[in-house]
Design a protein around this motif. Sequence first.
Motif, mmCIF file in Angstrom:
data_model
loop_
_atom_site.group_PDB
_atom_site.id
_atom_site.type_symbol
_atom_site.label_atom_id
_atom_site.label_comp_id
_atom_site.label_asym_id
_atom_site.label_seq_id
_atom_site.Cartn_x
_atom_site.Cartn_y
_atom_site.Cartn_z
ATOM 1 N N ASP A 169 -3.781 5.269 3.392
ATOM 2 C CA ASP A 169 -4.606 4.399 2.557
ATOM 3 C C ASP A 169 -4.770 3.004 3.152
ATOM 4 N N LYS A 173 0.500 4.707 0.518
ATOM 5 C CA LYS A 173 0.443 5.722 1.573
ATOM 6 C C LYS A 173 -0.138 5.148 2.856
ATOM 7 N N VAL A 218 0.882 -1.172 0.000
ATOM 8 C CA VAL A 218 0.000 0.000 0.000
ATOM 9 C C VAL A 218 0.910 1.211 0.000
#
Length: 131
Positions: free
Chosen positions: A51, A48, A46
Amino acid sequence: MSTLFSKIIKGEVPAYKVAENSQFLAFLDIRPNAKGHVLCIPKKEVDKIWDLEEGMYQELMRFVRRVSIALEKTVSCKRVGMAVVGLEVPHTHVHLIPLNSMKDMDFSNHVEMSEQEFKDLAEAIGKNVDL
């Protein structure tokens, strides 16, 4: 495309692993700001940190806390600093940096360590991680 960290997770790129469970991995930064600089990452790629699903974020922070406690037991420092920058590799990662002064958080400074020093330090920190 697989990130550098995903390649480390898959074992395609070597790393000085400190701690690992089914969801997360902690390993020494090879360009450390200070001796003992650790990166904690989710195994799920992932980009960021914001997120991450809420539960995954909370579990990552729990993992980071445990690694930080082990780091502080192993490396002489005043405290362990935490940073999330995210510009270097597009894969969520949390920096844990042993601090003795504010300059230890300056990412333009790096300390040199031998391969044996990396190996010994990763093993020593790993022995103190309570997963």
